[in-house]
Design an enzyme around this catalytic site. Structure first.
Site, short mmCIF file in Angstrom:
data_model
loop_
_atom_site.label_atom_id
_atom_site.label_comp_id
_atom_site.label_asym_id
_atom_site.label_seq_id
_atom_site.Cartn_x
_atom_site.Cartn_y
_atom_site.Cartn_z
N ASN A 1 -8.52 1.34 28.91
CA ASN A 1 -7.85 2.19 29.88
C ASN A 1 -7.73 3.58 29.27
OD1 ASN A 1 -7.44 0.00 31.65
ND2 ASN A 1 -5.60 -0.61 30.55
N HIS B 1 -7.20 1.68 22.18
CA HIS B 1 -7.31 0.25 21.94
C HIS B 1 -8.30 -0.36 22.92
CE1 HIS B 1 -3.96 1.05 24.67
NE2 HIS B 1 -4.27 -0.09 25.29
N ILE B 2 -8.97 -1.39 22.48
CA ILE B 2 -9.90 -2.15 23.33
C ILE B 2 -9.23 -3.47 23.67
CG2 ILE B 2 -12.18 -3.22 23.51
CD1 ILE B 2 -13.20 -1.27 21.41
#
Ligand code: 5GP
Length: 112
Positions: free
Chosen positions: A85, A98-99
């Site tokens: 996001n 972050h993934i």
């Protein structure tokens, strides 16, 4: 001010740590959206993907290779979804790149 994820990386806030190396950490999401929901976080506090610089190229490659490693570790590497996001409108709440790695169920497309 430190981001939530920097505090987790520094062990100031507890988290279920799934994997860690010199560049990144993977933790269980506190509010999982699938049977497996991991957050893969670079230790460098980049706010969001769109703020990455050329110098972050190797780090980004490392993160993607770590997605492969973590999904292999968890036995989901044949089928998983990753999500980033980028920005509030896209649903980003924590402004430290972050993934999301999601697995263990079927996913629909398009996403909501
Ligand atoms: P974003 O919406 O920024 O892409 O994702 C942030 C994620 O962080 C959300 O999925 C949310 O559930 C997760 N999260 C928020 N606070 C915490 C926390 O204190 N610990 C962990 N492990 N995950 C968190």
């Amino acid at each position: 001010m430190k981001t939530l994820f920097e505090k987790i990386i520094n062990r100031e806030i507890p988290a279920d740590i799934i994997y860690e190396d010199e560049l990144c950490i993977a933790i269980n999401d506190i509010n999982p959206q699938a049977p497996i929901h991991i957050l893969l976080i670079p230790k460098k506090p980049i706010k969001k993907l769109s703020e990455c610089k050329k110098e972050d190229k190797d780090l980004l490659a490392h993160l993607f290779m770590t997605v492969v490693k973590v999904t292999e570790m968890l036995g989901i590497h044949d089928s998983f979804r990753i999500n980033i996001n980028n920005g509030e409108e896209a649903g980003q709440e924590v402004f430290h790149l972050h993934i999301h790695i999601l697995g263990g169920r079927k996913f629909n497309w398009p996403p909501g």
